[in-house]
Each structure stands twice: as C-alpha cells, then as structure tokens.
Write an enzyme that holds these catalytic residues in place. Sequence first.
Site, PDB file in Angstrom:
ATOM      1  N   ASP A 157     -10.771  -0.790   3.760  1.00  0.00           N
ATOM      2  CA  ASP A 157     -10.507   0.233   4.765  1.00  0.00           C
ATOM      3  C   ASP A 157      -9.362  -0.089   5.725  1.00  0.00           C
ATOM      4  OD1 ASP A 157     -12.072  -1.754   6.410  1.00  0.00           O
ATOM      5  OD2 ASP A 157     -13.721  -0.898   5.252  1.00  0.00           O
ATOM      6  N   GLU A 180       0.815  -1.220   0.000  1.00  0.00           N
ATOM      7  CA  GLU A 180       0.000   0.000   0.000  1.00  0.00           C
ATOM      8  C   GLU A 180       0.845   1.266   0.000  1.00  0.00           C
ATOM      9  OE1 GLU A 180      -0.600  -2.665   1.796  1.00  0.00           O
ATOM     10  OE2 GLU A 180      -2.577  -3.329   1.121  1.00  0.00           O
ATOM     11  N   HIS A 223     -11.955  -5.588   7.580  1.00  0.00           N
ATOM     12  CA  HIS A 223     -12.706  -5.453   6.334  1.00  0.00           C
ATOM     13  C   HIS A 223     -13.972  -4.609   6.496  1.00  0.00           C
ATOM     14  CE1 HIS A 223     -10.149  -8.861   5.302  1.00  0.00           C
ATOM     15  NE2 HIS A 223     -10.527  -8.758   4.037  1.00  0.00           N
TER      16      HIS A 223
END
Lengths: 422, 326
Positions: free
Chosen positions: B84, B60, B129
């Site tokens: 998220d 990420e 999640h």
Amino acid sequence: MGATHLPSTEFDGLDVDDQLEAQAEAVLGAPDAPMVQLLSPEGTLGTDPVFSEYAARLDAAKLRGFYADMAKIRRFDVEATALQRQGQLALWVPLTGQEAAQIGSGRASQPQDYIFPTYREHGVALTRKVDLAELLRQFRGVSNGGWNPKDTNFHLYTLVLAAQTPHAVGYAMGIQRDQKLAAARAAAGGTGPERQAPKAAVMVYFGDGASSEGDVHESMVFASSYNAPVVFFCQNNHWAISVPTAVQTRIPLSNRAKGYGFPGIRVDGNDVIAVHAVTEWALERAREGKSPVLIEAFTYRVGAHTTADDPTKYRGSEEEAQWRAKDPLERLEKYLRAEGFADDAFFEQVRADGDELAAYVRKTTHDLETPDIRTAFANTYAEAHPLIAEELAWFEDYSAGFADEAGAGGSGNQADTDGAAS
Amino acid sequence: MTTMTIAKAINEGLRATLANNPRTLLMGEDIGPLGGVYRVTDGLIREFGADRVVDTPLAESGIIGTAIGLALSGYRPVCEIQFDGFVFPGFNQITTQLAKMHSRSNGNLTVPVVIRIPYGGGIGSIEHHSESPEALFAHTAGLRIITPSNPHDAYWMIQQAVDCLDPVIVFEPKRRYWLKGDVDTDAPGRSADPFAAHVLRAGTEATVVAYGPLVPVALAAANAAAEDGHSIEVIDLRSISPIDFDTVTDSVRKTGRLIVAHEAPTFGGIGGEIAARVSERAFHSLEAPVIRVGGFHMPYPVAKVEEDYLPDIDRILEALERALSY
C-alpha cells in the site's frame, strides 16, 4: 561502447551481442556525441558516414514536401497565436523554430508506427494527417483531447510532463507481444502475410524540461530492460518555460542514453534533412528489434513557452537573434533554390496554401461546437456506473426546472457556455 | 466447491484469466520466480512464461505507465504493487493518466488496467507496509475500486476486474491472505456483480458496513452483540467505487441505525461518504447518527501499538452501544 573493458556486472559478456555493440558504437562515436548535421545554415549539404545514405533517399519532391509542411505549420502557429490573442483560445503553445525537428521526424515515421506527443507537436500532427482544427479543440476548451488517436496513430497531447513516456514503452511492449502472437498463429498453420503483425515502432516526444522528470528515467529503464521498439525524441528547445537547459543537465541530453545501454544521438534540430535521416535510422532500428534509441534534436523555441509567458523576462534578444540565423525554413529554401529543386512559383504556392490553411483553421475554430456536459457523464467510465447514473439523473431533473426560463428555443444548459474561453 | 486461502484464490483467479485470454499479462516487482512477496503469483511464470508474468524494474510509475501503454495497444495488464505505502510513486500515473484516458479521449480509448495492492495493517510490519489509502483513489473519477474479503470473492473479483473495460484497483486485505474458505469455481460466482454489496448476516436493530480486512471483525462483533440479545445486520461492501448505496440504504431503512467500519482514518474516509449519502437518502429512517469506526488522524502507527489503532470487535461494539442508546 567506449570503456568496453569495464564490466557492468560480474556476468558481463554473457549476453552481449557484439554486432549490436559495434553498430551502436559506430553511431555513438566519441564520448561527447557530436551533433549530426547535413544541411548547414548556409544551405549547403554536407556528408556523414552513417546518415548520408539516408539523406540520399530524399528526392526533390520529398524535400519540397518538407518545406511545404514546415511553412504550413509555421503559418498555422501564427494563426493560432492570433486566435489566442483574440480570445478564441484559452492558451496556445507555439512551435516556431522547431519546424524541422517535428516535420523531419514525423515524416520519417510510417503509418503503422504509433506516436506519443507532448503538447507542442503540431508539426508532427500535420505529418500524421491530424486535422489541425481538431488540434485546437483542447486549447479552445471544448475537449480534453480532440481527435481519435486510432485514426492516425497519433496519441492525444499530454500536459503532465513526461507522463506519456512510459505509455510509449508499454505500447512498444504491446507491439512485441503482437509479433509473438502472430508468429504463434503462423506456426499453428497460417502462412499468409496477413498473419504477420506489421513491423512497427513507437516514437515518443518530450522536451529538455521534461527530461528531468522521473518518468523519463523509468521509461528508459523499462525500454532497455525489455528492448522495446521505441524511439525517444527529445526536442531540446533550450528553455523549460523560464529555466534554461543548463539547469536540467550538465551533459548533452543524448549522452544519457549510454547510461541506459542504448544509442543516443544529438542532431541539429533545425536541419530537417538530418533530423529525417537520424529518425529514419532510429525507427528502422527499433522496428527490427535492435534497440531503443534516444534522439536529441538540438533546436530552439523562438517564441514563448505558451502565450501565458513573456520570454523577454528571462532571456536576451541576442540569443534569439543567433538562433533566428539558423532558421530551418530559410536554410532549406536556400538549398532547394541552389539545387534548382524549387522556384519562385513553388514558394508562392506554399504561401498561398498556408493562407488557405489559416483561413480554414480560423473558420473551423469559430465553428467548434461546445459539447453538452452529458458527454462528460457518458465518457468518465467505459461501462455503466451507478454514481454517474444517479448524478446525471439529478442533473437532468435540475436542468428541466429551467425549461420555462430558457424559452421555447432552447437547451438551457448550453446557453451561457458558447463562445470564447477566457 | 473447493477450500483455499484468499492468496491461493487470487492465484487461481489469475491463472484462469491468463489461460483464458492471451492478452492478459501480469507485471510487478518480484512476481516471477519468487511468486510475489506474498506468493500470490506463485508458479505462474513457470506456466505462462516471462512475457506473461513480467518481473519489472523497481519503479512504480514505470509499472503503471507501461501498463497504460500496453492497455492502449490492446492488452490487459494486471499490475502488482508490493505494498500500500509504495503506490505513491505511481499515484501520478494512476490519477492523472489511467483514470482520465477514457474521458479525455472522448470515449475513444479504453485502458483496462488492473492494479493489485495488498493493503491494511495487523501483520506487525514496519512503516509504509500497513496503510489503507483507498479513499485517495476513490475520490478520483474514472477508477473502480474493489476489495474482496473472502476466497470465493477473491477468486471471481480478480477475474471480473480483468474483464472490466475500466481501470480497476483491487485492494487485497493482506492480513486475510491466509484466511481459508470455500470457493465455487463454477459459473454462479462469475455472474455476481463485482460492484454489488452483499448482506452477510441479517438483522433488525442496526447495520454494520465493513469491507476487506474488517469484514470478519464486523461479523464477530455482530455475533457478540447477538449474545447480548441484539440483532445486527452485516454488509460486506466489496466495492468502494462505485459504492452500492441501494443495498446499504435498504438495510438502514430496515434497521434504523448504521455503523461504518474501516481501517483507514475516519477523517475524509469512505465512512464519511457513506454516512452523508445515507443521511441524504434515508434521513427519516435513522434512529441514531451514523457512527464511523476507523483509524485515527495520524500516520499508521508503529507495529507495537497497532492494536490500539486498528478497529476491533470492542470498538465496533462500543459504536453499536452508542447507536442503540438513541
């Protein structure tokens, strides 16, 4: 490369470019990646099967230029340290000892290349023609940047360690796309050279300490995945503030490149000729789209990490003395004199130029203007933002309440912020 | 006018922006041939190729960091973060780099990066999640945060996010991805300010502000209250940074009561910011304290109990009852 018969995937060999492999192996050499050195500490020029060819491109004028830059930036470093001690800068990050790594690599870049520095690349900034007084804006506390990167293709300093390494890879991916877009335009009818995007590469600097950050790993993975035209330039100056390189790595940092599948080279970072040769090779390779490269410049930070730390607390003076004996300026001076490339008058002139630069920097630093906080309101967002507008309106109203107190002459909000950072 | 789901609307919005601007590209894990874990990017790689729809390594910080570099070199990257709870490895790049590049360059550099994050619970998933971390980003100056609640907004807001010169995080309400609605793909939608709140239902006795996944819940609560004879105004905030306080305050001046509902924990959340601003701006219009309806101060609980955690119609009605009792 090395154990060539060990497949890395079950599809091994499907897209291996044998020529690239061979080229890489020629440079990678033995598994322990010996250090490339051309100019010895005694000032004699050696040979190297790959890089002597690059060193041969350097004439006396270029070598004198290397020396002049190294001397200039060392003089600048002394001046900036003094300015910090005198309370004119909040902090300074000295580079003494790393002049060859920075001038050699910076001078190997071309104007169209884009450079991402960390926060100690004052020498690289000099080679990119950044006004050195502008460099001090950040350290004086009048800007978080200080110069416009678009003017020189030299990005802002980044204080969060290694955060700039993925930016460099992304920028390099942008260059790749520029070339494809240009090619598509050319295919659509254009023929002139202006339709070709110039071949460019990105070089990103980081230190041995930053090499432990995850972003270095992620950026090398991305660089390899997309074969981005990027050169990772690690200045291994042996100390991450007080923590030695041995705590960052058990192998030469340059060897890590193999794990990502591109060449890594360790170069004597105090040998400006070798650094220049290796960097020129790497940037050419990147510009041609052959592969990313990791260069580890093996050097030493002679002074403190910043003016806030005291190296005598964490390392011995013998170590420092050992490295002083490998001084990058002295060894080039010996060579220049021995070859008859430079005489006393040249070195006198370099000293005088250094003093002139120092005087300029001192004067300009004193004169750096404290910004109006309204510029911070203006620059938080690129487009209009209602919260900014609301808070600015409040601030204007609040400030106006002090108008009487500030007297006839004044913009009251600046009155107390002029002067030294502490 | 055409009917589609939110997921399809974002897909169409991305398709339009890729077609309109050769410098737009998508980046993220599994967004290529798979089309994203929610299929939001379905089919785009076939149409635009692997240079425009980039399957990235699983990293990420690398995704956000390279997107910053691409933006610095003149591109408009749209990053997808799969869920998220997985944005945090990229948090450093978003907060210390992306948000600040424009300001620290004294306005010389812009980084128009868009980050898409499917967020929120209600899908019965496992740890990490189902979170709603929007307040963590809203607190960072330099970022803009929007969250569409219907297909029409989803179609337009993603394109407007790409057009914006500032970095924009688009929080996509994942449990509403399959919500269908009308999308007007002609000009009017594009002209609407993506950072403006919309009054979805007019009312006189109280205002309910919600965004993203809770907008349908707020509307249902208002309908239920109407059956009991109460007139409730519902505002879809749409933008979390900046917040359209003018629309909210105007509504409160009319109704005198305010409920703010979101899935994120109430403590330190967006609801608190709205309550504070409204009490500063319209204190004398308030007939009751501003009441927040949100998640509890706990990590998002396991799926088997998430119904007890998530604000629902009854929780909003309970808050309305309290507000109306003053």
